[in-house]
Design a protein around this motif. Structure first.
Motif, PDB file in Angstrom:
ATOM      1  N   LEU A 395      40.807 104.551  28.720  1.00 16.91           N
ATOM      2  CA  LEU A 395      40.798 104.200  30.138  1.00 16.91           C
ATOM      3  C   LEU A 395      41.138 102.727  30.335  1.00 16.91           C
ATOM      4  N   ARG A 396      40.552 101.870  29.526  1.00 19.61           N
ATOM      5  CA  ARG A 396      40.849 100.444  29.646  1.00 19.61           C
ATOM      6  C   ARG A 396      42.333 100.157  29.367  1.00 19.61           C
ATOM      7  N   ALA A 397      42.876 100.886  28.390  1.00 19.29           N
ATOM      8  CA  ALA A 397      44.279 100.665  28.039  1.00 19.29           C
ATOM      9  C   ALA A 397      45.228 101.232  29.088  1.00 19.29           C
ATOM     10  N   GLY A 398      44.800 102.284  29.797  1.00 18.39           N
ATOM     11  CA  GLY A 398      45.701 102.962  30.722  1.00 18.39           C
ATOM     12  C   GLY A 398      45.663 102.453  32.137  1.00 18.39           C
ATOM     13  N   LEU A 399      44.675 101.595  32.474  1.00 18.62           N
ATOM     14  CA  LEU A 399      44.556 101.062  33.826  1.00 18.62           C
ATOM     15  C   LEU A 399      44.944  99.583  33.834  1.00 18.62           C
ATOM     16  N   HIS A 400      44.912  98.970  35.018  1.00 14.87           N
ATOM     17  CA  HIS A 400      45.276  97.556  35.140  1.00 14.87           C
ATOM     18  C   HIS A 400      44.553  96.701  34.108  1.00 14.87           C
ATOM     19  N   LYS A 401      45.271  95.787  33.526  1.00 13.97           N
ATOM     20  CA  LYS A 401      44.682  94.934  32.494  1.00 13.97           C
ATOM     21  C   LYS A 401      43.726  93.897  33.072  1.00 13.97           C
ATOM     22  N   ASP A 402      43.816  93.629  34.390  1.00 13.48           N
ATOM     23  CA  ASP A 402      42.973  92.579  34.969  1.00 13.48           C
ATOM     24  C   ASP A 402      41.737  93.121  35.678  1.00 13.48           C
ATOM     25  N   TRP A 403      41.438  94.423  35.512  1.00 14.74           N
ATOM     26  CA  TRP A 403      40.183  94.928  36.081  1.00 14.74           C
ATOM     27  C   TRP A 403      38.993  94.265  35.384  1.00 14.74           C
ATOM     28  N   ARG A 404      37.887  94.151  36.100  1.00 13.76           N
ATOM     29  CA  ARG A 404      36.753  93.379  35.600  1.00 13.76           C
ATOM     30  C   ARG A 404      35.911  94.150  34.577  1.00 13.76           C
ATOM     31  N   TRP A 405      35.673  95.430  34.805  1.00 13.81           N
ATOM     32  CA  TRP A 405      34.834  96.259  33.937  1.00 13.81           C
ATOM     33  C   TRP A 405      33.431  95.669  33.786  1.00 13.81           C
ATOM     34  N   ASP A 406      32.864  95.233  34.905  1.00 13.36           N
ATOM     35  CA  ASP A 406      31.524  94.649  34.884  1.00 13.36           C
ATOM     36  C   ASP A 406      30.468  95.745  34.983  1.00 13.36           C
ATOM     37  N   PRO A 407      29.393  95.662  34.219  1.00 14.69           N
ATOM     38  CA  PRO A 407      28.259  96.579  34.424  1.00 14.69           C
ATOM     39  C   PRO A 407      27.726  96.426  35.842  1.00 14.69           C
ATOM     40  N   VAL A 408      27.133  97.494  36.362  1.00 18.26           N
ATOM     41  CA  VAL A 408      26.652  97.500  37.744  1.00 18.26           C
ATOM     42  C   VAL A 408      25.160  97.180  37.744  1.00 18.26           C
ATOM     43  N   PRO A 409      24.752  96.103  38.393  1.00 19.91           N
ATOM     44  CA  PRO A 409      23.321  95.750  38.421  1.00 19.91           C
ATOM     45  C   PRO A 409      22.490  96.886  39.017  1.00 19.91           C
ATOM     46  N   GLY A 410      21.384  97.179  38.337  1.00 16.60           N
ATOM     47  CA  GLY A 410      20.480  98.205  38.816  1.00 16.60           C
ATOM     48  C   GLY A 410      20.806  99.610  38.382  1.00 16.60           C
ATOM     49  N   ALA A 411      21.974  99.829  37.793  1.00 10.29           N
ATOM     50  CA  ALA A 411      22.352 101.171  37.365  1.00 10.29           C
ATOM     51  C   ALA A 411      21.523 101.593  36.158  1.00 10.29           C
ATOM     52  N   PRO A 412      21.187 102.883  36.038  1.00 13.61           N
ATOM     53  CA  PRO A 412      20.488 103.349  34.841  1.00 13.61           C
ATOM     54  C   PRO A 412      21.261 102.991  33.586  1.00 13.61           C
ATOM     55  N   ALA A 413      20.529 102.681  32.538  1.00 13.24           N
ATOM     56  CA  ALA A 413      21.163 102.195  31.311  1.00 13.24           C
ATOM     57  C   ALA A 413      22.152 103.196  30.739  1.00 13.24           C
ATOM     58  N   GLN A 414      21.891 104.523  30.937  1.00  9.06           N
ATOM     59  CA  GLN A 414      22.768 105.521  30.328  1.00  9.06           C
ATOM     60  C   GLN A 414      24.036 105.778  31.135  1.00  9.06           C
ATOM     61  N   LEU A 415      24.142 105.186  32.321  1.00  8.58           N
ATOM     62  CA  LEU A 415      25.251 105.508  33.206  1.00  8.58           C
ATOM     63  C   LEU A 415      26.451 104.619  32.889  1.00  8.58           C
ATOM     64  N   PRO A 416      27.557 105.162  32.371  1.00  8.03           N
ATOM     65  CA  PRO A 416      28.740 104.349  32.045  1.00  8.03           C
ATOM     66  C   PRO A 416      29.530 104.026  33.307  1.00  8.03           C
ATOM     67  N   LEU A 417      28.952 103.150  34.119  1.00 12.72           N
ATOM     68  CA  LEU A 417      29.474 102.813  35.434  1.00 12.72           C
ATOM     69  C   LEU A 417      29.898 101.357  35.443  1.00 12.72           C
ATOM     70  N   PHE A 418      31.124 101.104  35.928  1.00 10.56           N
ATOM     71  CA  PHE A 418      31.689  99.756  35.857  1.00 10.56           C
ATOM     72  C   PHE A 418      32.328  99.392  37.190  1.00 10.56           C
ATOM     73  N   ALA A 419      32.166  98.127  37.572  1.00  9.99           N
ATOM     74  CA  ALA A 419      32.863  97.592  38.738  1.00  9.99           C
ATOM     75  C   ALA A 419      34.230  97.089  38.288  1.00  9.99           C
ATOM     76  N   LEU A 420      35.292  97.618  38.890  1.00  7.79           N
ATOM     77  CA  LEU A 420      36.644  97.179  38.551  1.00  7.79           C
ATOM     78  C   LEU A 420      37.067  95.982  39.389  1.00  7.79           C
ATOM     79  N   THR A 421      36.815  96.067  40.704  1.00 11.30           N
ATOM     80  CA  THR A 421      37.107  94.944  41.593  1.00 11.30           C
ATOM     81  C   THR A 421      36.268  95.123  42.849  1.00 11.30           C
ATOM     82  N   LEU A 422      35.851  94.005  43.442  1.00 12.58           N
ATOM     83  CA  LEU A 422      34.996  94.043  44.615  1.00 12.58           C
ATOM     84  C   LEU A 422      35.796  93.700  45.865  1.00 12.58           C
TER      85      LEU A 422
END
Length: 545
Positions: A395-422
């Motif tokens: 996914l990282r290789a196939g999408l924009h190279k400048d996306w942030r991929w930041d962890p989401v504050p407050g999200a459950p630890a097991q949830l692979p959820l990332f902020a790409l851009t705000l």
């Protein structure tokens, strides 16, 4: 599988894409005089009215979504009635003025319902063996074929087979070439609806490796004299349903073809006009015998996720399933709490034994791009949920190279959820969803990204399966939204390549196949509602059609 078949699938996929400057080929208008009948029946068959028993099912949706099942109910006529009522039966009749239509527990693109259901069983009390067709309008079974050779009655813990098919003309009447996609999405929703309903009864659902040709033969779909030209059914998926997987001997007996068929399908339209491109891609996607749907021969969870977070609801599973609706508009103001949002997303991760995703095999091949508009304490923007952490490098290789991929504050630890851009994503979500306000007025909207090339490498029939997986996820979103006190709706109309351009996808490694949106609905005060089966006699019985 041939290179030509793969080329045909890619050609269909390109041709059926909506673009901002043009929509996929379609009828250009609705021929109301030729609208297909939404209910298939077979004249000349014996039929049995199924009992209506969903009201007696009190298991909470909280327990069902957590994987808890009651002691398995007997696989008998009464509980088959509950299964089909909750999975594929009517939920209500709606009307505006003189217009009246049925809503079903399983959602459908345009409420056109191309999906048909058949049952294959040994004799059971009150139910002779053979092949039966389910008529949702009247909640009854039609005896499509009976066994030539007598079989002993099945024990009440023996599974049976349910088969799902598609009447592609029902969708093509409105949607043209893109209708093949919608038939597959509807099939995934139906699979999810069956898995939820089975769990209410303590049963499980699993897919069977029956090829399309053998499934068609077992159901009598290959009998051209039984259907009007252009109004037949395409074989899609065979499932076992019951307390446990069938023994080899039981399955072999149910797979037998020594049956005598009866009945002729009703005419759905006077002048069906099939789209040649649909027949071409359907032939290219034919699944051979012995290939396990889902991309694997066994169920594989991508990780041993911890128990999913709570999404409390006071409703029983039966009541919540029957109240599900597709929102037509959202209020554009009410936020969804972060806790509810996380719980909804967490329910999309596959866990062993948790419906409906436990009905599907193989590793997840579909991930979610999320347009967040109104979630409390979550910054608006574009996010991504990876349903399999092993897919993150691709996914990282196939999408924009400048996306942030930041962890989401407050999200459950097991949830692979990332902020790409705000930032405010409402205009982008609206434009991508064919300018539909529902994508921007919601709490959040979803674009489902499929591992397109990776799946098709296993066979062109996996094109269908990617849509099935998307529909299955859509069914999770529908019911989780209802549990959270909001509502969802599927979006089939979106600009495919514009979505890819936004995400930075430049090839077919990843493709967006389905969109969805969740928010606080605005009800239409003109709509009148009536119970689903008031037209039925109060007691079940047997009759001839």
């Amino acid at each position: 599988m041939t290179a030509t078949d793969l080329e045909l699938v890619h050609a269909y996929h390109r041709a059926s894409k909506h673009q901002p400057e043009r929509y996929a080929p379609g009828p250009g208008g609705l021929d109301w005089a030729n609208q297909p009948d939404p209910f298939r029946v077979f004249a000349g068959t014996r039929s049995i009215d199924l009992p209506l028993g969903a009201d007696a099912q009190t298991l909470s949706f909280d327990r069902v979504r957590a994987g808890a099942r009651p002691a398995p109910a007997p696989v008998d006529l009464a509980h088959l009635g509950v299964l089909l009522e909750l999975a594929l039966g009517l939920a209500a009749w709606k009307s505006v003025g003189e217009a009246r239509w049925a809503l079903r527990c399983n959602p459908s693109s345009g409420n056109l319902h191309p999906t048909e259901c058949y049952l294959i069983t040994d004799p059971r009390p009150g139910l002779p063996g053979g092949v039966w067709h389910y008529v949702s309008r009247d909640h009854r079974l039609e005896h499509r074929a009976h066994d030539v050779q007598a079989h002993p009655p099945a024990s009440l813990d023996t599974p049976l087979v349910l088969a799902l098919t598609s009447i592609q003309w029902r969708e093509a009447w409105k949607y043209g070439l893109r209708a093949y996609r919608y038939c597959q999405l509807d099939l995934g929703h139906a699979l999810g609806a069956l898995a939820y309903a089975a769990a209410v009864l303590g049963w499980r659902v699993g897919v069977l490796p029956w090829g399309d040709a053998e499934l068609a033969h077992r159901l009598g779909l290959d009998r051209p004299g039984d259907f009007d030209p252009g109004q037949g059914e395409a074989p899609d998926l065979a499932l076992w349903v019951g307390p446990q997987a069938p023994a080899a001997g039981d399955l072999a007996r149910l797979a037998a073809t020594g049956r005598t068929f009866a009945g002729r399908a009703n005419r759905l339209s006077d002048d069906p006009r099939p789209w040649p491109g649909i027949a071409t891609v359907a032939a290219a996607c034919e699944r051979p015998t012995g290939v396990q749907p889902g991309g694997g021969s066994a169920r594989e969870a991508s990780a041993q996720w911890p128990p999913q977070g709570p999404n409390p609801s006071p409703l029983s599973a039966a009541d919540l399933i029957r109240q599900r609706r597709s929102a037509q508009a959202f209020d554009g103001t009410t936020p969804l709490s972060a806790g509810r949002w996380f719980a909804i997303l967490d329910a999309l991760l596959p866990r062993p034994g948790v419906p409906p995703l436990d009905a599907w095999g193989g590793r997840p091949r579909v991930h979610l791009a999320l347009f967040v508009h109104r979630v409390t304490d979550i910054a608006p923007g574009l996010y991504l949920l990876a349903r399999d952490t092993a897919a993150l490098p691709a996914l990282r290789a196939g999408l924009h190279k400048d996306w942030r991929w930041d962890p989401v504050p407050g999200a459950p630890a097991q949830l692979p959820l990332f902020a790409l851009t705000l930032g405010d994503a409402r205009a982008a979500a609206r434009q991508l969803a064919c300018h539909q306000e529902i994508a921007a007025d919601s709490a959040f909207a979803v674009g489902m990204l499929a591992d397109f090339d990776g799946a098709l490498a296993a066979g062109p029939w996996c094109y269908r399966e990617l849509f099935w997986e998307c529909g299955l996820l859509g069914q999770v979103l529908y019911l989780e939204a209802e549990a959270a006190g909001v509502r969802g709706t599927g979006i089939g109309c979106f600009f495919d390549d514009a979505m890819h351009q936004l995400l930075g996808i430049s090839d077919t490694r990843w493709q967006s196949l389905y969109h969805f949106t969740v928010g606080t609905p605005v009800d239409d005060p003109r709509l009148q509602s009536a119970p689903p089966y008031d037209h039925r006699a109060p007691t079940a019985g047997t009759r001839s059609a």
